[in-house]
Design a protein around this motif. Structure first.
Motif, PDB file in Angstrom:
ATOM      1  N   ILE A  35      -7.126 -22.187 -25.198  1.00  0.00           N
ATOM      2  CA  ILE A  35      -7.977 -21.292 -25.866  1.00  0.00           C
ATOM      3  C   ILE A  35      -7.562 -21.200 -27.184  1.00  0.00           C
ATOM      4  O   ILE A  35      -7.991 -20.287 -28.037  1.00  0.00           O
ATOM      5  CB  ILE A  35      -7.916 -19.912 -25.143  1.00  0.00           C
ATOM      6  N   GLU A  36      -6.715 -22.216 -27.886  1.00  0.00           N
ATOM      7  CA  GLU A  36      -6.402 -22.244 -29.131  1.00  0.00           C
ATOM      8  C   GLU A  36      -6.777 -23.955 -29.559  1.00  0.00           C
ATOM      9  O   GLU A  36      -5.653 -24.564 -29.594  1.00  0.00           O
ATOM     10  CB  GLU A  36      -5.089 -21.781 -29.584  1.00  0.00           C
ATOM     11  N   HIS A  37      -7.942 -24.130 -29.825  1.00  0.00           N
ATOM     12  CA  HIS A  37      -8.316 -25.557 -30.071  1.00  0.00           C
ATOM     13  C   HIS A  37      -7.623 -25.911 -31.398  1.00  0.00           C
ATOM     14  O   HIS A  37      -7.634 -25.338 -32.278  1.00  0.00           O
ATOM     15  CB  HIS A  37      -9.828 -25.782 -30.206  1.00  0.00           C
ATOM     16  N   GLU A  86     -16.315 -24.339 -27.275  1.00  0.00           N
ATOM     17  CA  GLU A  86     -17.464 -23.934 -27.885  1.00  0.00           C
ATOM     18  C   GLU A  86     -17.906 -22.597 -27.878  1.00  0.00           C
ATOM     19  O   GLU A  86     -18.484 -21.743 -29.022  1.00  0.00           O
ATOM     20  CB  GLU A  86     -18.821 -24.945 -27.236  1.00  0.00           C
ATOM     21  N   GLU A  87     -17.308 -21.980 -26.772  1.00  0.00           N
ATOM     22  CA  GLU A  87     -17.666 -20.470 -26.841  1.00  0.00           C
ATOM     23  C   GLU A  87     -16.569 -19.858 -27.450  1.00  0.00           C
ATOM     24  O   GLU A  87     -17.088 -18.411 -28.145  1.00  0.00           O
ATOM     25  CB  GLU A  87     -17.474 -19.757 -25.220  1.00  0.00           C
ATOM     26  N   MET A  88     -15.492 -20.225 -27.975  1.00  0.00           N
ATOM     27  CA  MET A  88     -14.528 -19.779 -28.957  1.00  0.00           C
ATOM     28  C   MET A  88     -14.914 -20.129 -30.579  1.00  0.00           C
ATOM     29  O   MET A  88     -14.357 -19.557 -31.242  1.00  0.00           O
ATOM     30  CB  MET A  88     -13.138 -20.385 -28.428  1.00  0.00           C
ATOM     31  N   GLY A  89     -16.202 -20.951 -30.621  1.00  0.00           N
ATOM     32  CA  GLY A  89     -16.342 -21.100 -32.016  1.00  0.00           C
ATOM     33  C   GLY A  89     -16.789 -22.504 -32.383  1.00  0.00           C
ATOM     34  O   GLY A  89     -17.157 -22.831 -33.803  1.00  0.00           O
ATOM     35  N   GLN A 200       0.159 -24.001 -28.464  1.00  0.00           N
ATOM     36  CA  GLN A 200      -1.025 -23.299 -28.399  1.00  0.00           C
ATOM     37  C   GLN A 200      -1.093 -22.365 -27.108  1.00  0.00           C
ATOM     38  O   GLN A 200      -0.336 -22.726 -26.046  1.00  0.00           O
ATOM     39  CB  GLN A 200      -2.179 -24.198 -28.150  1.00  0.00           C
ATOM     40  N   LYS A 201      -1.830 -21.411 -26.981  1.00  0.00           N
ATOM     41  CA  LYS A 201      -2.226 -20.565 -25.948  1.00  0.00           C
ATOM     42  C   LYS A 201      -3.008 -21.079 -24.864  1.00  0.00           C
ATOM     43  O   LYS A 201      -3.896 -22.029 -25.148  1.00  0.00           O
ATOM     44  CB  LYS A 201      -2.608 -19.131 -26.436  1.00  0.00           C
TER      45      LYS A 201
END
Length: 843
Positions: A35-37, A86-89, A200-201
Motif C-alpha cells: 500500500i506504499e508504491h 491505482e485506488e491509492m492514486g 514499505q507498508k
C-alpha cells in the motif's frame, strides 16, 4: 511471476517508472498487498502489525476479495495489486498483465454490487405449519448470497438463483430469522497493516462484513384449547378454578378467569391434551372429572367442566387459665415456688361469627362482607353449641362475652373454609382459643445514699437511684391450689435485682390474694431494709395486667402522697486511736530511761482512700485520743501527718482500716490484724504491740489501737588525742552533760581514745574531761554538740598536752634550734585546751 508495467505515480508528483515485476508478499502466512508504491521492501522479520485504519480500507478489502481471494493465483494477485495502487492514486500506463482492463472492470463491478440487497431484505414473513412460500428477488442479487448464516426458525429452505422457497413444518419454531451472506466467514474479520522502519507498508485484507441479507420469520403453530368452568346448577361461570393440562410430556396448571375461562394456546395440530381439575373454586366440590381432546390446526376447542358447592363447619374449643399446681427449686435465697397455670375448658364465652369477605358460590352472594351469620356460646366442655354449616370462604369469630377474671380474646379469630379434597362435601376447621388469666406487673422503686464529697471531716450525702439490691416477692397467706398442691405463707415466688433505681419483676400470673415484697440483699455499703411492703391482688376486670408499684411510703402506694422510693441508708462506723509518745527520764551519770506515758496531743492523722483522697483530718486531743466518725464501708489508710512536737519521729507506718457492715478492722503494713470492733474476732499476731479493744463507756470513744511516737535519738562520740603526736589517749575520764549541765553519763576513752554513748534524745549537750590520762594536763573546757536528727552520730575531737619538765623546756647553750623550740612550745601552749567536733549522720 514477473509482470512488467509502467506507472505514473500519484504520490511522487507525476514521476514515471517501470516495475520490472510484481512480487507476491506474505505476512504471518497470509497474502499481503503493498500500500506504499515506490518504497523498497526487503522483507525479513520484525514487522509490527496494527489495525488498518485508512479510509480506503473497506473498498480495498472488497477489491482484494473479488480480485484475488475468490481465485487466488499469480495473475489475479498482479491484477489486484495494480488495482490497489491505482485506488491509492497511481495510474497504470502500460502492463503485460493479460486482460487487465477487462478484469479490472469485472472486479470493480462486483465491488459496486457487494452491498446491494435482495428486494425482500429485512421483511417479516408469516407462515402456518405446512405452508410454503417462494420469494423472488426483483433486484437480481440473491444469487450472490451463497452462504447460509442462520435459520433460527427451523424452516425448510430451497434457494435457486434469485428465488427462495420457505416451508414451515412441525419442527419449525414460532419465531426466528433467515440470514444469507455473500462471503464465507473466513473472509470476514480485521484488516492489518505491517510496518518496519525503512520498509514499505503491506496489508492483509478482511471484509468488514459478509454482505448479509435478513428475513424475519413467524410461524403460526396449530390450535388452542379453551376450558370453561360452570356452576352445575345455574350454568354460570366459575372463576379461580385450577386446571391441569397435560400434553407432549408436559404438565401445566392454569386458573379460570372471571368469566370462567382458562386458555392454552399455540398447541401443535394433532396434539393429544388431557385436562383434569386440580382445585375447585372456593365453594365448589371437585368431581374429579377428566377429559381428553386432540388439537386441530388453526382452531380453538372449548372444553366444559361443572361443579357443586361445598360447605364447612367450625369446631372451636375455648379454654382458660387456672392455678392448679406449683413447682419448687432451691435458690441462694431459699426455696422458690413457681405457681403453674393450666388451660381448662371455659364455658359461657359468646362469639359472633362474621364474614371477612363476600361469601359467594359462583356469582351468587350468600353473605356480604362483615355480616354476622351466627351467634354461638361455649358449653361446659368449652365447645360451641348449635354451630351451623357455612359456605366456603373467609370468616372470623369475635368474642363478645368472657367470664370475669379472664382476659378476652380481643382480636378476631380468623378461619377459612377451603377446598380439602376432590370428593369432600363438608370440610371443617378446628380452632382452639385460650383466655389467659390476669397477670401482675410488680415494680419496685429503690434509692440509695451515696457520698458525693467530704467537707469538714463529714460526708456530704446525696440520694441516687439504687443499683444491685436484691428483692424477693413472697406470699402473705396460704394458697390451696388443689388437694395435693398448697403454697405456704411467706413462700418465695420470685426475686430480682434493682437496676437504675427500679426492679420490674417478670410479668407473672398469681392467684388473687395477699403478697409482700422485701429486700433480700443490699450492697456492702448499705444497711438492708427489713420492712415487708404488702399489697393485695384482686382480679376485678378484664385488663391483661395489673400494675403494682412498690414505694417506700405506703401512702404513695394508695395514691395519697407523692411516691418516695425505698431508701437504702449508708452504713457508718466510728473508731478512735490512742496516741502515745516516748518519754525520756534522766538518771544522772547513768543516761536516760524511756517510758510510754507521754501525752500525744497535737499529733495530726489523716484517713485516706486508696487513691490518696483525704476524707478526714483529725488532731489528737488532750486525752491522747483521735476520733474518726461516720466512716463508710470501704478500705481506707490511716497516716500520721505531724507528730506532737519536733522532738518525735514522724511515724511512717500506713495502717489499713477496713470498714464493713460488721465493724472495723485495722491492719499494719504487713497485713497483720492489730485491732477490731467485730465481735468474735481478735488479732492473730501475739507479738505485735497492740491495744486491746474494750467496749467503751457510753461517753467514751472506742479505742481501736495505739500509735506510738519515738523520741529522736542520736549517738555522741569523742576522740581524745595527743596534741603534738596525734596519738589516741585511752583512759581519759569523759562526761556528757545536758543543756543545764546535769551529768548524763561518765566514762573513759577506750584503747583508741574514743568515748561513745548512744540513745541521746534530741537536744544540746557538752563533752567535758574530768580525768586526764597519766602525764597529761587536765582540760575541763566544755565542748558543745547537738542531737537533732534520728540516728545521727555526732563526732567531736579533743587534744591534751603532756606535762613538761623544766629540763625539757629550757634550751641548751649553743644549740642551733633553740629559737625553733621556743616557737613550738608557744604553739603547744596556745593549742592546749582547744578542741573541735564533727557531726556525721549515721547511714
Amino acid at each position: 511471476m514477473w509482470f512488467v508495467g509502467t506507472v505514473l505515480s500519484g504520490a511522487y508528483s507525476g514521476v514515471h517508472w517501470t516495475d520490472d515485476g510484481v512480487y507476491m508478499k506474505k505476512a504471518e502466512g497470509s497474502t499481503a498487498f503493498c500500500i506504499e508504491h515506490g518504497v523498497n521492501l526487503n522483507g525479513g522479520s520484525v514487522f509490527t502489525p496494527s489495525e488498518l485504519t485508512i479510509k480506503e480500507k473497506d473498498r480495498l478489502s472488497l477489491i482484494a476479495y473479488y480480485g484475488y481471494q475468490l481465485a487466488p493465483n499469480a495473475v489475479n494477485y498482479g491484477i489486484t495489486q495494480n488495482i490497489i495502487w491505482e485506488e491509492m492514486g497511481d495510474k497504470l500506463l502500460t502492463t503485460n498483465l493479460p486482460n487487465y482492463a477487462t478484469r479490472k472492470s469485472e472486479i470493480l463491478a462486483k465491488v459496486a454490487k457487494h452491498n446491494a440487497k435482495p428486494s425482500f431484505h429485512d421483511q417479516t414473513v408469516e407462515l402456518n405449519v405446512g405452508d410454503t412460500l417462494t420469494l423472488t428477488d426483483t433486484a437480481n442479487v440473491l444469487s450472490n448470497y451463497g452462504q447460509l448464516i442462520s435459520n433460527s426458525a427451523n424452516l425448510k429452505l430451497e434457494k435457486n438463483g434469485n428465488s427462495l422457497k420457505l416451508t414451515a413444518t412441525k419442527e419449525s419454531k414460532e419465531k426466528g430469522e433467515v440470514r444469507y451472506g455473500i462471503a464465507a466467514g473466513e473472509h470476514v474479520g480485521q484488516s492489518f497493516v505491517y510496518y518496519k522502519a525503512g520498509e514499505q507498508k503491506v496489508a492483509t485484507f478482511k471484509l468488514a462484513n459478509a454482505g448479509e441479507m435478513l428475513l424475519n420469520i413467524r410461524v403460526n403453530l396449530n390450535g388452542d384449547v379453551k376450558i370453561k368452568k360452570v356452576d352445575e346448577d345455574t350454568g354460570k361461570p366459575v372463576p379461580n378454578t385450577k386446571m391441569k393440562v397435560e400434553y407432549d410430556g408436559q404438565t401445566k396448571e392454569i386458573t379460570t378467569d372471571e368469566h370462567g375461562y382458562a386458555t392454552i394456546s399455540d398447541l401443535k395440530a394433532g396434539t393429544k391434551v388431557i385436562i383434569t381439575e386440580v382445585t375447585a373454586s372456593n365453594g365448589y366440590v371437585n368431581k374429579g372429572e377428566r377429559k381428553e381432546i386432540i388439537v386441530e390446526p388453526n382452531k380453538t376447542i372449548e372444553v366444559i367442566f361443572d361443579n357443586k358447592a361445598q360447605q364447612g363447619i367450625l369446631q372451636l374449643k375455648k379454654t382458660g387459665q387456672k392455678a392448679t399446681s406449683v413447682k419448687t427449686e432451691n435458690t441462694s435465697y431459699g426455696v422458690k415456688h413457681d405457681i403453674q397455670f393450666d388451660y381448662q375448658p371455659l364455658a359461657n364465652v359468646v362469639f359472633d361469627i362474621q364474614t371477612v369477605e363476600d361469601i359467594k358460590v359462583g356469582d351468587h352472594i350468600h353473605a356480604k362482607k362483615g355480616e354476622t351469620v351466627a351467634t354461638v356460646k361455649t358449653d361446659e366442655s368449652g365447645e360451641l353449641m348449635e354451630m351451623p354449616r357455612l359456605y366456603l370462604g373467609k370468616y372470623e369469630a369475635i368474642e363478645k362475652e368472657t367470664p370475669a377474671g379472664f382476659i378476652p380474646t380481643r382480636e378476631p379469630i380468623p378461619f377459612e373454609f377451603t377446598y380439602e379434597g376432590q370428593e369432600v362435601e363438608l370440610v371443617s376447621q378446628s380452632v382452639e382459643v385460650t383466655n389467659d388469666f390476669q397477670q401482675l406487673k410488680i415494680n419496685v422503686y429503690k434509692n440509695e445514699e451515696r457520698i458525693s464529697e467530704w467537707q469538714d471531716n463529714q460526708p456530704i450525702i446525696e440520694t441516687i437511684p439504687g443499683e444491685g439490691q436484691i428483692f424477693g416477692l413472697f406470699t402473705n397467706q396460704e394458697f390451696k391450689l388443689s388437694q395435693k398442691n398448697t403454697v405456704p405463707k411467706d413462700a418465695l415466688l420470685e426475686f430480682g435485682t434493682i437496676q437504675e433505681g427500679s426492679l420490674f419483676f417478670p410479668e407473672m400470673q398469681l392467684p388473687e390474694g395477699h403478697y409482700y415484697v422485701k429486700e433480700l440483699a443490699a450492697s456492702d455499703s448499705h444497711q438492708i431494709d427489713e420492712i415487708h411492703y404488702e399489697f393485695e391482688f384482686a382480679a376485678s376486670n378484664h385488663e391483661p395486667e395489673v400494675v403494682i408499684d412498690i414505694y417506700g411510703n405506703e401512702d404513695a402506694q394508695e395514691g395519697n402522697k407523692e411516691p418516695a422510693p425505698i431508701l437504702n441508708k449508708l452504713h457508718f462506723n466510728d473508731f478512735a486511736i490512742k496516741k502515745i509518745n516516748e518519754k525520756a527520764e534522766l538518771v544522772e551519770k547513768q543516761g536516760y530511761e524511756f517510758e510510754w506515758d507521754s501525752n500525744g496531743k497535737g499529733a495530726v492523722f489523716t484517713l485516706e482512700t486508696a487513691d490518696g483522697e483525704v476524707i478526714q483530718t483529725v488532731t489528737v486531743v488532750e486525752d491522747s485520743i483521735a476520733e474518726f466518725k461516720q466512716i463508710p464501708v470501704g478500705i481506707f489508710y490511716l497516716k500520721e501527718k505531724k507528730p506532737s512536737s519536733t522532738d518525735y519521729i514522724l511515724s511512717s507506718e500506713k495502717y489499713q482500716i477496713v470498714s464493713t457492715l460488721e465493724g472495723i478492722e485495722a491492719f499494719d503494713e504487713q497485713g497483720k490484724l492489730i485491732g477490731t470492733t467485730i465481735e468474735g474476732e481478735s488479732t492473730k499476731d501475739e507479738d505485735f504491740d497492740k491495744t486491746e479493744v474494750k467496749e467503751p463507756e457510753e461517753t467514751e470513744p472506742l479505742i481501736l489501737f495505739e500509735v506510738k511516737n519515738h523520741l529522736i535519738k542520736g549517738t555522741a562520740e569523742l576522740t581524745k588525742t595527743d596534741v603534738s603526736t596525734g596519738e589516741p589517749l585511752p583512759n581519759t575520764g569523759i562526761r556528757i552533760m545536758d543543756a543545764s549541765e546535769k551529768i548524763v553519763v561518765e566514762g573513759q576513752t577506750d584503747e583508741k581514745g574514743i568515748f561513745r554513748f548512744e540513745k541521746l534524745p534530741a537536744g544540746k549537750y557538752y563533752f567535758q574531761e574530768f580525768s586526764a590520762p597519766a602525764g597529761y594536763e587536765l582540760d575541763e573546757t566544755l565542748m558543745p554538740f547537738e542531737i537533732s536528727k534520728e540516728g545521727e552520730v555526732v563526732k567531736c575531737q579533743m587534744t591534751n598536752k603532756k606535762i613538761l619538765n623544766k629540763k625539757e623546756v629550757l634550751p641548751q647553750t649553743g644549740e642551733k634550734n633553740s629559737a625553733l623550740l621556743w616557737v613550738g612550745i608557744l604553739m603547744v601552749s596556745v593549742a592546749t585546751g582547744v578542741g573541735y567536733y564533727v557531726k556525721k549522720k549515721k547511714k
